[in-house]
Design an enzyme around this catalytic site. Structure first.
Site, PDB file in Angstrom:
ATOM      1  N   TYR A  33      69.043  12.206  35.097  1.00 19.12           N
ATOM      2  CA  TYR A  33      69.967  11.425  35.913  1.00 19.12           C
ATOM      3  C   TYR A  33      70.747  10.419  35.071  1.00 19.12           C
ATOM      4  O   TYR A  33      71.865  10.053  35.413  1.00 19.12           O
ATOM      5  CB  TYR A  33      69.223  10.690  37.026  1.00 19.12           C
ATOM      6  N   LYS A  54      55.955  19.105  33.216  1.00 21.78           N
ATOM      7  CA  LYS A  54      56.139  20.526  32.909  1.00 21.78           C
ATOM      8  C   LYS A  54      55.909  20.710  31.409  1.00 21.78           C
ATOM      9  O   LYS A  54      56.748  21.234  30.665  1.00 21.78           O
ATOM     10  CB  LYS A  54      57.544  20.976  33.324  1.00 21.78           C
ATOM     11  N   ASP A 110      55.361  22.743  39.321  1.00 22.51           N
ATOM     12  CA  ASP A 110      55.367  23.857  40.269  1.00 22.51           C
ATOM     13  C   ASP A 110      54.053  23.932  41.030  1.00 22.51           C
ATOM     14  O   ASP A 110      54.027  24.175  42.237  1.00 22.51           O
ATOM     15  CB  ASP A 110      55.693  25.182  39.568  1.00 22.51           C
ATOM     16  N   ASP A 112      62.111  12.933  42.580  1.00 29.06           N
ATOM     17  CA  ASP A 112      63.120  13.052  43.625  1.00 29.06           C
ATOM     18  C   ASP A 112      62.802  14.238  44.532  1.00 29.06           C
ATOM     19  O   ASP A 112      62.857  14.153  45.763  1.00 29.06           O
ATOM     20  CB  ASP A 112      64.495  13.219  42.973  1.00 29.06           C
ATOM     21  N   ASP A 159      60.773  14.213  48.655  1.00 34.82           N
ATOM     22  CA  ASP A 159      61.374  14.827  49.836  1.00 34.82           C
ATOM     23  C   ASP A 159      60.447  15.889  50.419  1.00 34.82           C
ATOM     24  O   ASP A 159      60.352  16.042  51.651  1.00 34.82           O
ATOM     25  CB  ASP A 159      62.725  15.452  49.484  1.00 34.82           C
TER      26      ASP A 159
END
Length: 352
Positions: free
Chosen positions: A136, A186, A218, A242, A246
């Site tokens: 970001y 990851k 994942d 992020d 959600d």
């Protein structure tokens, strides 16, 4: 207590108004509110989504109550002038590097979750998301390759001190809960994640009472829908955080129930300076129609009173009032009900 109120775009002003009604009902002494434009609203009135006077209002406050930014009409303007750049700018300028997003199941809402009721009822976790690094804030570029194809790329990076400070937040948060941290990365693919994992291990040595687990992102996404009750504190970077926050909201039942706080190292006369906002965004499709659920904004107010002003009693009272309203069937459209924004706010005030 100086509070900068940045209502913003879409449903931001509607839900913010209901949170301010709750704040007023508490009748706290010496509360000073400063209102300022932000996002598309500020862009239209002042030519920038984060005007200097808005930034100064935030800097001079003890805490910021933030509604939402975003407007589809601004999708095609230059990136640095888009509404969403306001929240990124506030996080950067105010050095707000730690985002806390609690997610918990509420009695009576088990059937609203996409998960089986017995699984949804076990949700009680906090996602600690790093806010100032990752893709970001990394360098971004668009290129034309030699064969004429268009290419876009974003740089993902973390320095070890950025990882270290957010890791400390996660471990300190775990000590107030159940002493468990799951660090999500990851590391089997990304060098950034390999460094992340190394530094988190180093910080963990300073908190021997806290159990640390590492999990690939994942797998974390799978476990959030398979066994969300197995998580206590989830520590992760900006991009993964992020997405996972959600996902957690839908495990609870609605994104309209999740509050958040963004904090840094700055201390005020009351506590830690922070910016508090619901995670649902501006929802332009229902803006101005009185259909928004203000509960996430009201719960963000509770987080502000707890973390930035040390008002634990008032924070707990707000949370209890929201829980009681939900248990009594005060549900907005996002929860399958027909209560509007103002009616939900009134219901919480009555129970408060």
């Amino acid at each position: 207590m100086k509070i900068a109120v940045l209502a913003g775009d879409g449903i931001g002003p509607e839900v913010t108004q209901e949170a301010l009604r709750v704040l007023d009902a508490l009748k706290l002494p010496d509360v000073a509110l400063t209102h300022a434009d932000v996002g598309a609203t500020a862009y239209r009135s002042q030519g920038h989504p984060l005007p200097q006077e808005t930034l100064e209002a935030a800097r001079e406050a003890d805490a910021v109550l933030f509604g939402a930014v975003g407007d589809p009409a601004c999708d095609n303007i230059e990136r640095h002038l888009r509404p969403e750049q306001a929240i990124l700018g506030l996080r950067s300028e105010l050095e707000l590097f730690a985002n806390l997003r609690p997610a918990q199941g509420y009695a009576g809402l088990e059937d609203m979750s996409a998960l089986r009721p017995e699984i949804a009822s076990a949700i009680d976790l906090v996602i600690v998301r790093e806010l100032n690094g990752d893709v970001y804030f990394g360098k971004k570029q668009r290129d034309i390759l030699e064969d004429g194809r268009r290419e876009g790329w974003d740089r993902m990076s973390y320095a070890e001190d950025e990882v270290r400070r957010i890791a400390h937040v996660a471990f300190r948060t775990a000590k107030t809960r159940n002493n468990r941290v799951t660090s999500v990365d990851k590391a089997n693919v990304l060098e950034t994640s390999r460094l992340w994992r190394e530094v988190v291990d180093e910080v963990a040595a300073e908190y021997p009472e806290v159990r640390l687990d590492h999990m690939y992102v994942d797998n974390a996404a799978m476990q959030l829908v398979k066994a969300p009750g197995s998580f206590d504190v989830v520590l992760t970077g900006n991009l993964f955080g992020d997405i996972l926050s959600d996902l957690a909201s839908m495990c609870v039942g609605s994104i309209g129930l999740l509050a958040s706080s963004s904090m840094g190292a700055r201390q005020t006369d009351f506590g830690t300076f922070g910016l508090y906002e619901p995670i649902h965004g501006s929802a332009p499709d229902i803006a101005g129609r009185g259909k928004a659920n203000p509960m996430a904004m009201i719960l963000s107010l509770a987080m502000m009173l707890r973390h930035s002003f040390g008002r634990e009693g008032e924070a707990a009272a707000i949370e209890a009032a929201v829980a009681k309203a939900l248990a009594d069937g005060i549900h907005g459209g996002d929860l399958g009900g027909d209560y509007g924004c103002e009616a939900i706010g009134s219901a919480v005030v009555e129970r408060l």
